[in-house]
Design a protein around this motif. Structure first.
Motif, PDB file in Angstrom:
ATOM      1  N   GLU A 109      32.602  52.167  25.280  1.00 39.95           N
ATOM      2  CA  GLU A 109      33.033  51.732  23.948  1.00 39.95           C
ATOM      3  C   GLU A 109      32.934  52.874  22.942  1.00 39.95           C
ATOM      4  N   ALA A 110      31.882  53.676  23.069  1.00 40.02           N
ATOM      5  CA  ALA A 110      31.731  54.828  22.171  1.00 40.02           C
ATOM      6  C   ALA A 110      32.850  55.839  22.374  1.00 40.02           C
ATOM      7  N   ASP A 111      33.392  55.860  23.598  1.00 35.54           N
ATOM      8  CA  ASP A 111      34.507  56.764  23.909  1.00 35.54           C
ATOM      9  C   ASP A 111      35.866  56.136  23.615  1.00 35.54           C
ATOM     10  N   GLY A 112      35.881  54.967  23.005  1.00 35.92           N
ATOM     11  CA  GLY A 112      37.138  54.328  22.617  1.00 35.92           C
ATOM     12  C   GLY A 112      37.764  53.441  23.667  1.00 35.92           C
ATOM     13  N   VAL A 113      37.015  53.127  24.734  1.00 31.57           N
ATOM     14  CA  VAL A 113      37.545  52.255  25.795  1.00 31.57           C
ATOM     15  C   VAL A 113      37.251  50.805  25.422  1.00 31.57           C
ATOM     16  N   THR A 114      38.303  50.039  25.233  1.00 32.11           N
ATOM     17  CA  THR A 114      38.160  48.629  24.851  1.00 32.11           C
ATOM     18  C   THR A 114      38.824  47.685  25.846  1.00 32.11           C
ATOM     19  N   HIS A 115      39.382  48.237  26.916  1.00 38.20           N
ATOM     20  CA  HIS A 115      40.163  47.426  27.867  1.00 38.20           C
ATOM     21  C   HIS A 115      39.752  47.808  29.284  1.00 38.20           C
ATOM     22  N   ILE A 116      39.295  46.815  30.055  1.00 32.42           N
ATOM     23  CA  ILE A 116      38.871  47.063  31.426  1.00 32.42           C
ATOM     24  C   ILE A 116      39.890  46.457  32.386  1.00 32.42           C
ATOM     25  N   VAL A 117      40.288  47.257  33.369  1.00 32.52           N
ATOM     26  CA  VAL A 117      41.186  46.820  34.450  1.00 32.52           C
ATOM     27  C   VAL A 117      40.357  46.795  35.735  1.00 32.52           C
ATOM     28  N   LEU A 118      40.637  45.850  36.600  1.00 35.96           N
ATOM     29  CA  LEU A 118      39.983  45.791  37.902  1.00 35.96           C
ATOM     30  C   LEU A 118      41.016  45.930  38.997  1.00 35.96           C
ATOM     31  N   GLY A 119      40.889  46.991  39.802  1.00 38.16           N
ATOM     32  CA  GLY A 119      41.705  47.129  41.005  1.00 38.16           C
ATOM     33  C   GLY A 119      40.873  46.663  42.185  1.00 38.16           C
ATOM     34  N   GLY A 120      41.174  45.502  42.696  1.00 35.71           N
ATOM     35  CA  GLY A 120      40.389  44.949  43.795  1.00 35.71           C
ATOM     36  C   GLY A 120      41.136  43.810  44.442  1.00 35.71           C
ATOM     37  N   MET A 121      40.704  43.432  45.645  1.00 36.35           N
ATOM     38  CA  MET A 121      41.359  42.362  46.389  1.00 36.35           C
ATOM     39  C   MET A 121      40.304  41.391  46.908  1.00 36.35           C
ATOM     40  N   GLY A 122      40.684  40.132  47.045  1.00 38.05           N
ATOM     41  CA  GLY A 122      39.811  39.151  47.677  1.00 38.05           C
ATOM     42  C   GLY A 122      38.494  39.007  46.957  1.00 38.05           C
ATOM     43  N   GLY A 123      37.395  39.172  47.708  1.00 40.24           N
ATOM     44  CA  GLY A 123      36.070  39.013  47.128  1.00 40.24           C
ATOM     45  C   GLY A 123      35.786  39.991  46.010  1.00 40.24           C
ATOM     46  N   SER A 124      36.485  41.112  45.983  1.00 38.16           N
ATOM     47  CA  SER A 124      36.260  42.109  44.936  1.00 38.16           C
ATOM     48  C   SER A 124      36.882  41.717  43.606  1.00 38.16           C
ATOM     49  N   SER A 125      37.831  40.784  43.618  1.00 35.55           N
ATOM     50  CA  SER A 125      38.514  40.424  42.375  1.00 35.55           C
ATOM     51  C   SER A 125      38.299  38.974  41.964  1.00 35.55           C
ATOM     52  N   LEU A 126      38.100  38.063  42.921  1.00 39.81           N
ATOM     53  CA  LEU A 126      38.072  36.642  42.579  1.00 39.81           C
ATOM     54  C   LEU A 126      36.831  36.254  41.788  1.00 39.81           C
ATOM     55  N   ALA A 127      35.654  36.818  42.154  1.00 40.69           N
ATOM     56  CA  ALA A 127      34.440  36.500  41.393  1.00 40.69           C
ATOM     57  C   ALA A 127      34.504  37.050  39.968  1.00 40.69           C
ATOM     58  N   PRO A 128      34.862  38.331  39.756  1.00 44.45           N
ATOM     59  CA  PRO A 128      34.975  38.805  38.374  1.00 44.45           C
ATOM     60  C   PRO A 128      35.996  38.014  37.557  1.00 44.45           C
ATOM     61  N   GLU A 129      37.048  37.543  38.214  1.00 51.81           N
ATOM     62  CA  GLU A 129      38.053  36.771  37.489  1.00 51.81           C
ATOM     63  C   GLU A 129      37.454  35.475  36.957  1.00 51.81           C
ATOM     64  N   VAL A 130      36.709  34.741  37.783  1.00 54.02           N
ATOM     65  CA  VAL A 130      36.128  33.472  37.316  1.00 54.02           C
ATOM     66  C   VAL A 130      35.004  33.732  36.316  1.00 54.02           C
TER      67      VAL A 130
END
Length: 534
Positions: free
Chosen positions: A75-96
């Motif tokens: 955030e201090a570096d100006g990052v306000t948007h997080i993207v997740l590149g992942g499939m299956g178990g790597s993406s479904l839990a963070p999504e919920v």
């Protein structure tokens, strides 16, 4: 109490009959104590390396301040948007987790070029991407990493300041990411992907996006003791018995969000249950539905309904005639209870709930197509811009779009299900998901809907390893604009086409009926497709 469950009808009978046996066999304390023998000799080797999730709350605690510190730095570096590149178990839990917390996370769980291009075009200058891959060799996440590295460099941004990696220690991605100077979080290698919600895979992207991950761990901790005790009230034993011990087995599990505060939980549970149980010709098929889904009022003898509510009542057992399972609780508690219940279900079904032997077959077929890159098989025919292909039993008796769908349904057995697999940009065309209810109304049978290629890491195991009663409707598209993958001999468009073709070929080899419809102009073709179905 952080988790409540009530059961009725066939589920109640299953619980009354089965839970005392599970208690006597010390199954709950055995899972907590990581007893690899619980699932039989054939599963022992795999189980001995896959029970770390029972300790995830304690193991993950030290991650929380690390993740929060990185978030503050970004955030201090100006990052306000997080993207997740992942499939299956790597993406479904963070999504919920993030949807329930109402914080923004762009989940890039696709190789569809339009979806990747849209993600790249969305606030790149303010974005960081988490690349999550347990094996470190997942083709989708490798491709996403490459294209983001290139995009950051082209924008004059050092990728090392914007790419965060989550992977197992010693994986190819672990080694290459450290060499490139990326921030790396190593996950617990004794936890399989679909059981990884409370590990670095679930927590890193969720925490960086702004979710309160300490609270998720607190919620899970409140239920740990109840899950470890060999007691008739153990919610993991009760839920496992309710979903896997009905007689006869109700092997389709309709999961419906009916007033719960948790957003998208059924999609996470779908992977956990389908990939864990769908093998050796058996399994539980999760069917994610809305409250008004046709299946819920169809009186299907092989369908068990689970309602996710915000108050399941104080009783563990109730004896209503509705024959449903009702569960409520905090998100952290739900995640852990369902993991226990799925492990219990594996024991009751007599299978290994920690392997996924049929997932690799589709990957191998896709890799073969990418290496050879043959010309696509000609369409059997084209109807209003929709190219029609399929297995001989479906295509041989078809002359137009309507008859092709009719013939696919004629192949549907009385105890079968329809699987819709949409290898399409899900951000641009979310309306395609409405096909599910239309097809369920028409078929009178359960219908699952999966976005490709992400379902390959989820229900894809059940399709090949579970009961041979599915018929498969693939929807693919001709991308309007393709996208190159840096330093790869194939594009995103070629990759997703190979993934669809590879899976179709493996399904055909397993004797499953497949109908593939390719939309050459999705915006125009989708209406035609709905007309043909309805």
């Amino acid at each position: 109490m952080s988790f409540r469950i009530s059961v009725s009808g066939a589920a109640s009978d299953a619980v009354r009959r089965t839970v005392p046996v599970l208690v006597a066999d010390l199954v709950a304390s055995g899972i907590t104590g990581q007893d690899a023998e619980l699932w039989g000799p054939a599963a022992e080797d795999e189980a001995s390396k896959r029970l770390g999730w029972t300790e995830a709350v304690a193991v993950s605690r030290p991650l929380v301040p690390e993740i929060e510190a990185l978030r503050e730095q970004l955030e201090a570096d100006g990052v306000t948007h997080i993207v997740l590149g992942g499939m299956g178990g790597s993406s479904l839990a963070p999504e919920v987790i993030t949807r329930t917390a109402r914080v923004e996370l762009t989940v890039l769980d696709s190789t569809e070029p339009g979806q990747v291009r849209a993600a790249l075009a969305d606030r790149l200058a303010e974005s960081a991407i988490v690349i999550s891959s347990k094996s470190g060799s997942t083709v989708e996440t490798d491709s996403q990493r490459r294209v983001y590295e290139q995009a950051f460099r082209d924008a004059g941004i050092d990728p090392a300041t914007r790419i965060i990696v989550v992977t197992d220690p010693g994986s190819p991605l672990d080694e290459s990411a450290r060499a490139a100077g990326y921030r790396v979080f190593n996950a617990d290698p004794t936890v399989g992907g679909r059981y990884s919600a409370l590990t670095a895979f679930g927590l890193v992207p969720s925490g960086l996006a702004g979710a309160d991950i300490a609270e998720i761990l607190d919620e899970a901790e409140t239920i740990e003791l109840s899950l470890a005790i060999d007691s008739p009230e153990n919610p993991g034993l009760v839920l496992g018995a309710a979903i896997a011990a009905t007689v006869p087995l109700r092997d389709k599990l309709a999961i419906v969000a009916d007033g719960t505060h948790i957003v998208g939980f059924a999609d996470w549970a779908e992977q956990l249950i389908a990939e864990s149980t769908g093998k050796e010709g058996t399994g539980i098929l999760p069917v994610v539905v809305e409250k008004d889904a046709p299946e819920l009022s169809a009186g299907l003898a092989d369908l068990q309904v689970v309602r996710l509510v915000d108050d399941a009542g104080d009783q563990i057992f109730s004896h209503h005639d509705t024959g449903e399972i009702r569960v409520s609780g905090s998100l952290g508690a739900q995640l852990l209870v369902w993991e226990y219940a799925t492990a219990v279900a594996g024991r009751l079904l007599g299978i290994n709930p920690f392997d996924q032997p049929d997932v690799e077959s589709a990957k191998i077929a896709a890799r073969g197509l990418l290496d050879a890159r043959p010309e696509p098989a000609p369409a059997a025919f084209v109807a209003d811009g929709i190219e029609v292909r399929g297995t001989p039993d479906v295509i041989g008796a078809s002359s137009d779009l309507v008859s092709a769908i009719d013939v696919l349904f004629e192949e549907l057995p009385a105890n079968g299900y329809v699987s819709v697999q949409a290898y399409v940009d899900r951000v641009a065309h979310p309306e395609l998901a409405r096909l599910r209810d239309l097809l369920a109304e028409r078929a009178g049978r359960p219908v699952t809907f999966g976005w490709g290629p992400r379902f390959l890491h989820s229900t894809g195991q059940f399709h090949k390893g579970g009961p041979a009663v599915g018929v498969f409707l693939q929807i693919t598209e001709t991308p309007a604009v393709d996208l190159a993958i840096p330093d790869r001999p194939f594009t995103f468009g070629e990759l997703i086409a190979a993934q669809a073709s590879g899976d179709a070929s493996v399904l055909a080899e397993h004797g499953r009926p497949v109908l593939t419809l390719t939309l050459t102009d999705p915006a125009a073709n989708i209406a035609t497709l709905f007309d043909a179905v309805g």
